[in-house]
Motif scaffolding. Structure first.
Motif, PDB file in Angstrom:
ATOM      1  N   LEU A  99       0.760  -1.022  -0.131  1.00 15.83           N
ATOM      2  CA  LEU A  99       0.146   0.085   0.010  1.00 15.83           C
ATOM      3  C   LEU A  99       0.864   1.083   0.132  1.00 15.83           C
ATOM      4  CD1 LEU A  99      -2.516  -1.273   2.791  1.00 15.83           C
ATOM      5  CD2 LEU A  99      -3.013  -0.814   0.236  1.00 15.83           C
ATOM      6  N   PRO A 100       0.469   2.366  -0.349  1.00 16.92           N
ATOM      7  CA  PRO A 100       1.076   3.454  -0.481  1.00 16.92           C
ATOM      8  C   PRO A 100       1.799   3.811   0.889  1.00 16.92           C
ATOM      9  CG  PRO A 100      -0.891   4.154  -1.418  1.00 16.92           C
ATOM     10  CD  PRO A 100      -1.023   2.502  -0.841  1.00 16.92           C
ATOM     11  N   HIS A 101       3.078   4.253   1.085  1.00 15.44           N
ATOM     12  CA  HIS A 101       3.723   4.546   2.160  1.00 15.44           C
ATOM     13  C   HIS A 101       3.037   5.648   3.149  1.00 15.44           C
ATOM     14  CE1 HIS A 101       6.679   5.786   5.123  1.00 15.44           C
ATOM     15  NE2 HIS A 101       7.559   4.662   4.871  1.00 15.44           N
ATOM     16  N   SER A 102       2.487   6.442   2.643  1.00 16.62           N
ATOM     17  CA  SER A 102       1.728   7.493   3.379  1.00 16.62           C
ATOM     18  C   SER A 102       0.465   6.687   4.016  1.00 16.62           C
ATOM     19  CB  SER A 102       1.275   8.709   2.538  1.00 16.62           C
ATOM     20  OG  SER A 102       0.512   8.211   1.289  1.00 16.62           O
ATOM     21  N   PHE A 103      -0.216   5.982   3.325  1.00 14.37           N
ATOM     22  CA  PHE A 103      -1.421   5.259   3.928  1.00 14.37           C
ATOM     23  C   PHE A 103      -0.854   4.395   4.939  1.00 14.37           C
ATOM     24  CE2 PHE A 103      -4.180   1.829   4.376  1.00 14.37           C
ATOM     25  CZ  PHE A 103      -5.484   2.363   4.283  1.00 14.37           C
ATOM     26  N   ILE A 104       0.102   3.571   4.648  1.00 15.56           N
ATOM     27  CA  ILE A 104       0.527   2.697   6.081  1.00 15.56           C
ATOM     28  C   ILE A 104       1.010   3.633   7.188  1.00 15.56           C
ATOM     29  CG2 ILE A 104       2.239   0.970   6.541  1.00 15.56           C
ATOM     30  CD1 ILE A 104       2.418  -0.128   3.648  1.00 15.56           C
ATOM     31  N   SER A 105       1.755   4.642   7.083  1.00  9.33           N
ATOM     32  CA  SER A 105       2.276   5.372   8.125  1.00  9.33           C
ATOM     33  C   SER A 105       1.072   5.883   8.881  1.00  9.33           C
ATOM     34  CB  SER A 105       3.245   6.242   7.657  1.00  9.33           C
ATOM     35  OG  SER A 105       2.882   7.191   6.804  1.00  9.33           O
ATOM     36  N   SER A 106       0.182   6.441   8.191  1.00  6.20           N
ATOM     37  CA  SER A 106      -1.027   7.032   8.784  1.00  6.20           C
ATOM     38  C   SER A 106      -1.701   6.274   9.800  1.00  6.20           C
ATOM     39  CB  SER A 106      -1.938   7.945   7.769  1.00  6.20           C
ATOM     40  OG  SER A 106      -1.422   9.037   6.961  1.00  6.20           O
ATOM     41  N   VAL A 107      -2.039   5.140   9.010  1.00  9.75           N
ATOM     42  CA  VAL A 107      -3.049   4.000   9.870  1.00  9.75           C
ATOM     43  C   VAL A 107      -1.972   3.538  11.055  1.00  9.75           C
ATOM     44  CG1 VAL A 107      -3.617   1.649   9.701  1.00  9.75           C
ATOM     45  CG2 VAL A 107      -4.052   3.053   7.746  1.00  9.75           C
ATOM     46  N   LEU A 108      -0.779   3.130  11.140  1.00 15.39           N
ATOM     47  CA  LEU A 108       0.018   2.886  12.038  1.00 15.39           C
ATOM     48  C   LEU A 108       0.366   3.879  13.151  1.00 15.39           C
ATOM     49  CD1 LEU A 108       2.712   0.631  10.508  1.00 15.39           C
ATOM     50  CD2 LEU A 108       0.446  -0.240  11.737  1.00 15.39           C
ATOM     51  N   PHE A 109       0.322   5.193  12.771  1.00 16.82           N
ATOM     52  CA  PHE A 109       0.396   6.413  13.661  1.00 16.82           C
ATOM     53  C   PHE A 109      -0.495   6.297  14.370  1.00 16.82           C
ATOM     54  CE2 PHE A 109       3.979   8.951  11.193  1.00 16.82           C
ATOM     55  CZ  PHE A 109       5.017   8.197  11.401  1.00 16.82           C
ATOM     56  N   ALA A 110      -1.799   6.255  13.824  1.00 15.39           N
ATOM     57  CA  ALA A 110      -3.163   6.665  14.321  1.00 15.39           C
ATOM     58  C   ALA A 110      -3.098   5.434  15.570  1.00 15.39           C
ATOM     59  CB  ALA A 110      -4.118   6.564  13.416  1.00 15.39           C
ATOM     60  N   THR A 111      -2.903   4.187  15.186  1.00 19.87           N
ATOM     61  CA  THR A 111      -2.977   3.127  16.074  1.00 19.87           C
ATOM     62  C   THR A 111      -2.159   3.279  17.298  1.00 19.87           C
ATOM     63  OG1 THR A 111      -3.669   1.808  14.235  1.00 19.87           O
ATOM     64  CG2 THR A 111      -2.809   0.746  16.373  1.00 19.87           C
ATOM     65  N   LEU A 112      -0.819   3.882  16.968  1.00 14.25           N
ATOM     66  CA  LEU A 112      -0.182   4.095  17.978  1.00 14.25           C
ATOM     67  C   LEU A 112      -0.399   5.090  19.125  1.00 14.25           C
ATOM     68  CD1 LEU A 112       3.420   3.636  16.170  1.00 14.25           C
ATOM     69  CD2 LEU A 112       2.881   2.068  18.028  1.00 14.25           C
ATOM     70  N   ARG A 113      -0.827   6.189  18.554  1.00 14.51           N
ATOM     71  CA  ARG A 113      -1.210   7.172  19.502  1.00 14.51           C
ATOM     72  C   ARG A 113      -2.315   6.816  20.194  1.00 14.51           C
ATOM     73  NH1 ARG A 113      -0.163  10.558  14.384  1.00 14.51           N
ATOM     74  NH2 ARG A 113       1.808  11.807  14.840  1.00 14.51           N
ATOM     75  N   ALA A 114      -3.266   5.927  19.613  1.00 17.03           N
ATOM     76  CA  ALA A 114      -4.499   5.555  20.198  1.00 17.03           C
ATOM     77  C   ALA A 114      -4.083   4.714  21.424  1.00 17.03           C
ATOM     78  CB  ALA A 114      -5.521   5.018  19.496  1.00 17.03           C
ATOM     79  N   MET A 115      -2.941   3.863  21.125  1.00 21.05           N
ATOM     80  CA  MET A 115      -2.497   2.993  22.231  1.00 21.05           C
ATOM     81  C   MET A 115      -1.876   3.839  23.580  1.00 21.05           C
ATOM     82  SD  MET A 115      -0.706  -0.139  19.725  1.00 21.05           S
ATOM     83  CE  MET A 115       0.103  -0.456  20.963  1.00 21.05           C
ATOM     84  N   ASP A 116      -1.094   4.810  22.953  1.00 20.66           N
ATOM     85  CA  ASP A 116      -0.453   5.703  23.720  1.00 20.66           C
ATOM     86  C   ASP A 116      -1.229   6.305  24.715  1.00 20.66           C
ATOM     87  OD1 ASP A 116       1.976   6.613  24.974  1.00 20.66           O
ATOM     88  OD2 ASP A 116       1.827   8.478  23.761  1.00 20.66           O
ATOM     89  N   CYS A 117      -2.591   7.159  23.918  1.00 24.50           N
ATOM     90  CA  CYS A 117      -3.305   7.664  24.768  1.00 24.50           C
ATOM     91  C   CYS A 117      -4.138   7.004  25.721  1.00 24.50           C
ATOM     92  CB  CYS A 117      -4.198   8.374  23.877  1.00 24.50           C
ATOM     93  SG  CYS A 117      -5.623   9.335  24.585  1.00 24.50           S
ATOM     94  N   TRP A 118      -4.390   5.670  25.430  1.00 26.21           N
ATOM     95  CA  TRP A 118      -5.032   4.673  26.400  1.00 26.21           C
ATOM     96  C   TRP A 118      -4.186   4.246  27.484  1.00 26.21           C
ATOM     97  CZ3 TRP A 118      -4.922   0.253  28.946  1.00 26.21           C
ATOM     98  CH2 TRP A 118      -6.077  -0.358  29.258  1.00 26.21           C
ATOM     99  N   PHE A 119      -3.065   4.097  27.287  1.00 29.15           N
ATOM    100  CA  PHE A 119      -2.239   3.636  28.441  1.00 29.15           C
ATOM    101  C   PHE A 119      -2.132   4.721  29.479  1.00 29.15           C
ATOM    102  CE2 PHE A 119      -0.867  -0.053  25.881  1.00 29.15           C
ATOM    103  CZ  PHE A 119      -0.689  -0.956  27.056  1.00 29.15           C
ATOM    104  N   ALA A 120      -1.706   6.031  28.727  1.00 30.65           N
ATOM    105  CA  ALA A 120      -1.717   7.237  29.437  1.00 30.65           C
ATOM    106  C   ALA A 120      -2.949   7.565  30.596  1.00 30.65           C
ATOM    107  CB  ALA A 120      -1.536   8.471  28.828  1.00 30.65           C
ATOM    108  N   GLU A 121      -4.197   7.275  29.960  1.00 27.42           N
ATOM    109  CA  GLU A 121      -5.260   7.457  30.747  1.00 27.42           C
ATOM    110  C   GLU A 121      -5.579   6.300  31.708  1.00 27.42           C
ATOM    111  OE1 GLU A 121      -8.435   7.858  27.867  1.00 27.42           O
ATOM    112  OE2 GLU A 121      -7.862   9.817  27.323  1.00 27.42           O
ATOM    113  N   HIS A 122      -5.112   5.080  31.585  1.00 28.34           N
ATOM    114  CA  HIS A 122      -5.566   4.316  32.502  1.00 28.34           C
ATOM    115  C   HIS A 122      -4.185   3.443  33.101  1.00 28.34           C
ATOM    116  CE1 HIS A 122      -9.450   3.773  30.749  1.00 28.34           C
ATOM    117  NE2 HIS A 122      -8.986   4.109  29.494  1.00 28.34           N
TER     118      HIS A 122
END
Length: 216
Positions: free
Chosen positions: A163-186
């Protein structure tokens, strides 16, 4: 470079030229204030009173509350940068890549478990859009680091490249940020064992998301 940007950079440079002990006179009470009140409710006046410093003195080294917050976070997150590094020379295939990433995730969790002040400071970033704006350049540096990590994973066959590199990086970045946010909150409400178990499962989810597409 715009004049105000030059002024901010000059103030930051003057702060960095101080000894660690002299920086701490301002940064220690600032860190305590941001941890207790968060970015939005933190008071620059309270910080300067605790530091026994006038606004005129402070503004020689900072450009305001946002600049001070950035300085506090830069100092605190040096520890995070240290544990987030990978031994790239030992990454030769997909398995070694994910082993390195797993080890990095475990070190990050251990750091936050053992340093509650750092964990609370990190949690405050997600609670304020203004705090995130103050750290935009640090966020861009982190994004650049993860782009390099994705490219390394693709090189050794650990991360898909169909898949386009920008697509892959956007999806993985969003996932990592969501994970990081969840861990920070909980994090505060979970035991150390729970944190490590969830971290391991989360990495498995990320690995499945990033894995190369299977060929028929």
């Amino acid at each position: 470079m715009p004049k105000d940007t030059k002024s901010k950079a000059a103030a930051n440079d003057r702060l960095l030229l101080l000894t660690v002990q002299k920086q701490a006179i301002l940064l220690d009470p600032a860190e305590a204030e941001f941890i207790q009140y968060g970015f939005n409710k933190a008071s620059l006046n309270r910080i300067l009173t605790a530091a026994n410093m006038s606004k005129g003195q402070a503004y020689y080294y900072i450009d305001g509350k946002a600049g001070l917050y950035r300085a506090v976070c830069c100092r605190a997150f040096v520890q995070l940068y240290d544990v987030a590094s990978l031994e790239r020379t030992s990454i030769t295939n997909a398995d070694s890549f994910w082993l390195q990433v797993q080890s990095m995730f475990e070190r990050v969790v251990a750091l936050f478990v053992n340093n509650r002040k750092l964990a609370r400071l990190a949690r405050g970033i997600y609670a304020s859009s203004e705090a995130q704006t103050a750290l935009i350049d640090l966020s861009e540096q982190l994004d650049a680091y993860f782009i390099q990590l994705i490219e390394l994973g693709q090189t050794v066959g650990a991360i898909r490249s169909d898949l386009p590199h920008s697509f892959i990086s956007s999806v993985l970045f969003a996932t990592l940020r969501a994970m990081d946010c969840w861990f920070a909150e909980h994090q505060a409400e979970l035991s150390e064992m729970q944190l490590f178990n969830i971290n391991t499962a989360a990495l498995g989810m990320l690995k499945a998301l990033a894995a190369p597409a299977k060929t028929a």
